[in-house]
Design a protein around this motif. Structure first.
Motif, PDB file in Angstrom:
ATOM      1  N   SER A 226     -58.456  64.162 -61.729  1.00 13.19           N
ATOM      2  CA  SER A 226     -59.537  63.211 -61.969  1.00 13.19           C
ATOM      3  C   SER A 226     -60.225  63.489 -63.296  1.00 13.19           C
ATOM      4  O   SER A 226     -60.634  62.558 -64.008  1.00 13.19           O
ATOM      5  N   GLU A 227     -60.348  64.771 -63.678  1.00 12.55           N
ATOM      6  CA  GLU A 227     -60.940  65.101 -64.971  1.00 12.55           C
ATOM      7  C   GLU A 227     -60.013  64.708 -66.118  1.00 12.55           C
ATOM      8  O   GLU A 227     -60.471  64.274 -67.180  1.00 12.55           O
ATOM      9  N   GLU A 228     -58.713  64.836 -65.924  1.00  8.99           N
ATOM     10  CA  GLU A 228     -57.759  64.365 -66.937  1.00  8.99           C
ATOM     11  C   GLU A 228     -57.918  62.860 -67.155  1.00  8.99           C
ATOM     12  O   GLU A 228     -57.894  62.378 -68.296  1.00  8.99           O
ATOM     13  N   LEU A 229     -58.073  62.126 -66.057  1.00 11.34           N
ATOM     14  CA  LEU A 229     -58.264  60.680 -66.158  1.00 11.34           C
ATOM     15  C   LEU A 229     -59.558  60.344 -66.891  1.00 11.34           C
ATOM     16  O   LEU A 229     -59.598  59.413 -67.703  1.00 11.34           O
ATOM     17  N   ARG A 230     -60.620  61.081 -66.607  1.00 13.07           N
ATOM     18  CA  ARG A 230     -61.888  60.844 -67.286  1.00 13.07           C
ATOM     19  C   ARG A 230     -61.733  60.950 -68.796  1.00 13.07           C
ATOM     20  O   ARG A 230     -62.171  60.065 -69.541  1.00 13.07           O
ATOM     21  N   LEU A 231     -61.111  62.026 -69.253  1.00 11.29           N
ATOM     22  CA  LEU A 231     -60.951  62.239 -70.684  1.00 11.29           C
ATOM     23  C   LEU A 231     -60.067  61.168 -71.327  1.00 11.29           C
ATOM     24  O   LEU A 231     -60.394  60.633 -72.391  1.00 11.29           O
ATOM     25  N   GLU A 232     -58.953  60.845 -70.661  1.00  2.74           N
ATOM     26  CA  GLU A 232     -58.031  59.857 -71.226  1.00  2.74           C
ATOM     27  C   GLU A 232     -58.671  58.472 -71.275  1.00  2.74           C
ATOM     28  O   GLU A 232     -58.562  57.761 -72.288  1.00  2.74           O
ATOM     29  N   LEU A 233     -59.338  58.093 -70.202  1.00  2.19           N
ATOM     30  CA  LEU A 233     -59.938  56.761 -70.157  1.00  2.19           C
ATOM     31  C   LEU A 233     -61.129  56.642 -71.108  1.00  2.19           C
ATOM     32  O   LEU A 233     -61.321  55.603 -71.739  1.00  2.19           O
ATOM     33  N   HIS A 234     -61.921  57.683 -71.218  1.00  2.00           N
ATOM     34  CA  HIS A 234     -63.053  57.657 -72.135  1.00  2.00           C
ATOM     35  C   HIS A 234     -62.576  57.390 -73.562  1.00  2.00           C
ATOM     36  O   HIS A 234     -63.132  56.548 -74.291  1.00  2.00           O
ATOM     37  N   GLU A 235     -61.533  58.073 -73.963  1.00  9.30           N
ATOM     38  CA  GLU A 235     -61.000  57.892 -75.310  1.00  9.30           C
ATOM     39  C   GLU A 235     -60.388  56.509 -75.489  1.00  9.30           C
ATOM     40  O   GLU A 235     -60.677  55.802 -76.467  1.00  9.30           O
ATOM     41  N   LYS A 236     -59.565  56.088 -74.529  1.00  9.46           N
ATOM     42  CA  LYS A 236     -58.812  54.848 -74.706  1.00  9.46           C
ATOM     43  C   LYS A 236     -59.676  53.603 -74.522  1.00  9.46           C
ATOM     44  O   LYS A 236     -59.452  52.588 -75.196  1.00  9.46           O
ATOM     45  N   VAL A 237     -60.657  53.652 -73.638  1.00  7.37           N
ATOM     46  CA  VAL A 237     -61.554  52.500 -73.489  1.00  7.37           C
ATOM     47  C   VAL A 237     -62.369  52.303 -74.763  1.00  7.37           C
ATOM     48  O   VAL A 237     -62.545  51.182 -75.244  1.00  7.37           O
ATOM     49  N   ASN A 238     -62.853  53.397 -75.347  1.00  6.96           N
ATOM     50  CA  ASN A 238     -63.622  53.265 -76.584  1.00  6.96           C
ATOM     51  C   ASN A 238     -62.767  52.771 -77.748  1.00  6.96           C
ATOM     52  O   ASN A 238     -63.262  52.099 -78.659  1.00  6.96           O
ATOM     53  N   LYS A 239     -61.477  53.070 -77.723  1.00 10.80           N
ATOM     54  CA  LYS A 239     -60.578  52.582 -78.773  1.00 10.80           C
ATOM     55  C   LYS A 239     -60.341  51.071 -78.683  1.00 10.80           C
ATOM     56  O   LYS A 239     -59.807  50.473 -79.618  1.00 10.80           O
ATOM     57  N   LEU A 240     -60.766  50.451 -77.585  1.00  9.00           N
ATOM     58  CA  LEU A 240     -60.658  48.994 -77.484  1.00  9.00           C
ATOM     59  C   LEU A 240     -61.590  48.289 -78.457  1.00  9.00           C
ATOM     60  O   LEU A 240     -61.420  47.100 -78.740  1.00  9.00           O
ATOM     61  N   GLY A 241     -62.615  49.007 -78.932  1.00  8.11           N
ATOM     62  CA  GLY A 241     -63.511  48.445 -79.946  1.00  8.11           C
ATOM     63  C   GLY A 241     -64.493  47.414 -79.429  1.00  8.11           C
ATOM     64  O   GLY A 241     -65.110  46.697 -80.221  1.00  8.11           O
ATOM     65  N   ILE A 242     -64.689  47.320 -78.107  1.00 11.02           N
ATOM     66  CA  ILE A 242     -65.584  46.295 -77.543  1.00 11.02           C
ATOM     67  C   ILE A 242     -67.015  46.503 -78.028  1.00 11.02           C
ATOM     68  O   ILE A 242     -67.681  45.568 -78.471  1.00 11.02           O
ATOM     69  N   GLY A 243     -67.505  47.717 -77.952  1.00  9.20           N
ATOM     70  CA  GLY A 243     -68.796  48.066 -78.536  1.00  9.20           C
ATOM     71  C   GLY A 243     -70.000  47.555 -77.777  1.00  9.20           C
ATOM     72  O   GLY A 243     -69.893  46.887 -76.744  1.00  9.20           O
ATOM     73  N   ALA A 244     -71.170  47.884 -78.302  1.00  5.78           N
ATOM     74  CA  ALA A 244     -72.440  47.509 -77.674  1.00  5.78           C
ATOM     75  C   ALA A 244     -72.554  45.991 -77.564  1.00  5.78           C
ATOM     76  O   ALA A 244     -72.328  45.269 -78.535  1.00  5.78           O
ATOM     77  N   GLN A 245     -72.859  45.523 -76.358  1.00  7.14           N
ATOM     78  CA  GLN A 245     -73.044  44.093 -76.072  1.00  7.14           C
ATOM     79  C   GLN A 245     -71.806  43.263 -76.400  1.00  7.14           C
ATOM     80  O   GLN A 245     -71.877  42.047 -76.547  1.00  7.14           O
ATOM     81  N   GLY A 246     -70.640  43.940 -76.539  1.00 11.33           N
ATOM     82  CA  GLY A 246     -69.409  43.230 -76.836  1.00 11.33           C
ATOM     83  C   GLY A 246     -69.303  42.750 -78.264  1.00 11.33           C
ATOM     84  O   GLY A 246     -68.436  41.931 -78.579  1.00 11.33           O
ATOM     85  N   LEU A 247     -70.135  43.290 -79.159  1.00 11.61           N
ATOM     86  CA  LEU A 247     -70.167  42.841 -80.548  1.00 11.61           C
ATOM     87  C   LEU A 247     -69.158  43.556 -81.429  1.00 11.61           C
ATOM     88  O   LEU A 247     -69.022  43.237 -82.614  1.00 11.61           O
ATOM     89  N   GLY A 248     -68.426  44.517 -80.862  1.00 16.84           N
ATOM     90  CA  GLY A 248     -67.514  45.339 -81.630  1.00 16.84           C
ATOM     91  C   GLY A 248     -68.205  46.606 -82.074  1.00 16.84           C
ATOM     92  O   GLY A 248     -69.360  46.573 -82.523  1.00 16.84           O
ATOM     93  N   GLY A 249     -67.530  47.749 -81.941  1.00 18.66           N
ATOM     94  CA  GLY A 249     -68.151  48.998 -82.350  1.00 18.66           C
ATOM     95  C   GLY A 249     -67.446  50.202 -81.773  1.00 18.66           C
ATOM     96  O   GLY A 249     -66.397  50.094 -81.130  1.00 18.66           O
ATOM     97  N   LEU A 250     -68.034  51.358 -81.991  1.00 16.95           N
ATOM     98  CA  LEU A 250     -67.394  52.619 -81.656  1.00 16.95           C
ATOM     99  C   LEU A 250     -67.605  53.059 -80.218  1.00 16.95           C
ATOM    100  O   LEU A 250     -66.794  53.802 -79.683  1.00 16.95           O
ATOM    101  N   THR A 251     -68.712  52.652 -79.599  1.00 16.49           N
ATOM    102  CA  THR A 251     -69.011  53.136 -78.247  1.00 16.49           C
ATOM    103  C   THR A 251     -69.105  51.972 -77.271  1.00 16.49           C
ATOM    104  O   THR A 251     -70.022  51.151 -77.352  1.00 16.49           O
ATOM    105  N   THR A 252     -68.141  51.921 -76.365  1.00 16.07           N
ATOM    106  CA  THR A 252     -68.163  50.961 -75.261  1.00 16.07           C
ATOM    107  C   THR A 252     -68.607  51.662 -73.987  1.00 16.07           C
ATOM    108  O   THR A 252     -69.390  51.117 -73.217  1.00 16.07           O
TER     109      THR A 252
END
Length: 505
Positions: A226-252
């Motif tokens: 479960s901790e492996e999943l946390r690390l992988e998903l945290h990195e890959k979800v943020n790489k989607l570039g969705i960002g704050a309020q869906g405006l695009g950015g580094l932290t989703t």
């Protein structure tokens, strides 16, 4: 044997709900500040700034972080050696605590709970009943977690019964873009894996009660799947570039939490539940000594943030704005709205469309006007209106074409993206959609200088109001040509993250 008195549980639940209505968890504030410091997209950075400023204002003023003060969930772990001094059930005690919290005249909280959900949908007026979960455990204390979950983020919950060989990571990455921005990122994702369908959903909801600690996990490394999943998903979800309020950015997402449970050999139940920028939860323990006393955080825990709106800010007078002026607005522009604006959300839109189809006159003319999708909190003291942040705009998509075509409505203001149906209607009618920041409700309310009910007073917080504005900040999200910043922003920032290999928090 510990004796827990009825009044102690009631008062503790009521106090906890008041507390979380205006105090963010400190770990959330710290994580949001880190996201603010490293954000490179000016629009996303400004959205995070508004959330942080709003949070500090609410902590100081003891008013709700968000106008949607949530549906209440209570998790109780009841010790086997506990004796209750009560004539109410534990569920009834929790609901009485909810009732007192939401009707507290010093900080009125919006009642959003509707009975007969597929029928009359009648407001219960006091936000009861809550959703109550119990676990009977060894010991002589009662541990209680209280959470208030906004409807916008709860609506983005996802569930699937995957095949045993299917990838959880792939499924999550396929679902997060479909969630859009209606859950008000940046926030947290709670993920439940295993058990049965209902168990997976419960695991995901419970995961959201945990503190943000992804950086600690990154430093020490994973020791479980479960901790492996946390690390992988945290990195890959943020790489989607969705960002704050869906405006695009580094932290989703600021953190991803994963809870799992043994499951049937033929199944892999997986649930996602997001927590929004109005994350509200706390924990207390009853040991028989009286009601819980929650310690307020220190104001020093909040960063001092000043908005930097940039050079593309335009001040707009809604009383004189013309279609020609609207056509000059570009996606991503920051506007400061002044003048008179109407409000209306789901119930009001349904009534208006029904009246239009029946050939009846609306209670107020929409021609050339702007409508704000909001259901504000009731005011207290000398307030004009309580916290009044935007609600999720996509729920109004099915009404948009009729409203633009039949009423002459010029523009709309809400939270998050619009769907293709609404965007096509906006383009066809040379209209515009503006976005206000979800999670900044008290800050937005400061721009409202007068408030008058002008239609459907029987709908309560869903009535049509007319607000007089002074510099209400919004972003042009869909222009008159149908270009949506919620499409172009994430695409741009996903590409930037891939090109620059930016390390996300």
């Amino acid at each position: 044997m510990t004796v827990i008195r009825q009044e102690d549980l009631i008062e503790s639940v009521a106090g906890a709900l008041q507390y979380i209505s205006y105090y963010h968890p400190v770990d959330f504030i710290q994580a949001m500040d880190k996201a603010y410091q490293r954000e490179q997209n000016p629009a996303a950075k400004d959205a995070i700034a508004q959330i942080l400023i709003n949070s500090r204002m609410c902590a100081e003023g003891h008013r709700p972080i968000c106008q949607d003060t949530g549906i209440v969930t209570v998790f109780l772990k009841v010790g086997m050696n506990v004796q209750w001094e009560a004539d109410m059930s534990v569920t009834d005690m929790c609901n009485e605590g909810i009732r007192r919290a939401y009707l507290n005249p010093d900080n009125v909280l919006r009642a959003s709970i509707l009975a007969d959900p597929d029928g009359a949908r009648t407001n219960t007026k006091d936000n009861t009943p809550g959703v109550i979960h119990y676990e009977i455990v060894p010991g002589d204390i009662v541990e209680v977690h209280v959470a208030a979950k906004g409807g916008g983020s709860e609506a983005k919950s996802k569930f699937a019964m995957l095949n045993p060989s299917d990838s959880v990571v792939d499924w999550v990455l396929s679902q997060v873009p479909l969630m859009g921005a209606g859950w008000c990122p940046p926030g947290m994702l709670g993920i439940g894996i295993g058990g049965t369908a209902e168990k997976a959903m419960l695991l995901a909801k419970e995961a959201l009660l945990e503190p943000i600690d992804i950086q600690d996990l990154q430093e020490r490394g994973a020791s479980t799947r479960s901790e492996e999943l946390r690390l992988e998903l945290h990195e890959k979800v943020n790489k989607l570039g969705i960002g704050a309020q869906g405006l695009g950015g580094l932290t989703t997402v600021m953190d991803v939490k994963v809870n799992d449970f043994p499951t049937h050999a033929a199944n892999k139940a997986v649930a996602i539940i997001p927590n929004c920028a109005a994350t509200r939860h706390t924990h207390f323990t009853l040991d028989g000594s009286g009601a819980a006393a929650l310690k307020p955080p220190k104001l020093e825990d909040w960063p001092e943030v000043t908005r930097e709106a940039g050079g593309n800010v335009k001040r707009v007078n809604l009383d004189t704005v013309t279609p020609e002026e609207v056509k000059t607005w570009q996606p991503g522009d920051t506007l400061l709205l002044n003048g008179k604006m109407l409000t209306g959300r789901d119930a009001a839109h349904k009534k208006m469309v029904d009246m239009i189809e029946a050939g009846e006159e609306l209670p107020v003319s929409m021609k050339g006007r702007f409508i704000y999708y909001v259901g504000p909190v009731d005011p207290i003291g000398d307030e004009v209106v309580g916290p009044a942040g935007p609600t999720t705009a996509t729920r109004m998509d099915k009404f948009t074409r009729t409203m633009l075509e039949k009423t002459g409505l010029l523009g709309m203001i809400g939270k998050a993206e619009r769907g293709p149906t609404a965007i096509e209607a906006i383009k066809d009618h040379q209209s515009v959609y503006l976005m206000a920041v979800g999670g900044a409700a008290y800050l937005v309310a400061q721009a409202i200088k007068s408030s008058t009910v002008v239609g459907f007073p029987e709908l309560g917080m869903e009535a049509i109001y007319e607000f007089e504005l002074e510099d209400m900040p919004v972003t042009v999200a869909v222009d008159h040509l149908g270009e949506s910043v919620h499409k172009t922003g994430p695409q741009l920032w996903q590409a930037k993250i891939e090109e620059e290999a930016i390390k996300v928090i």
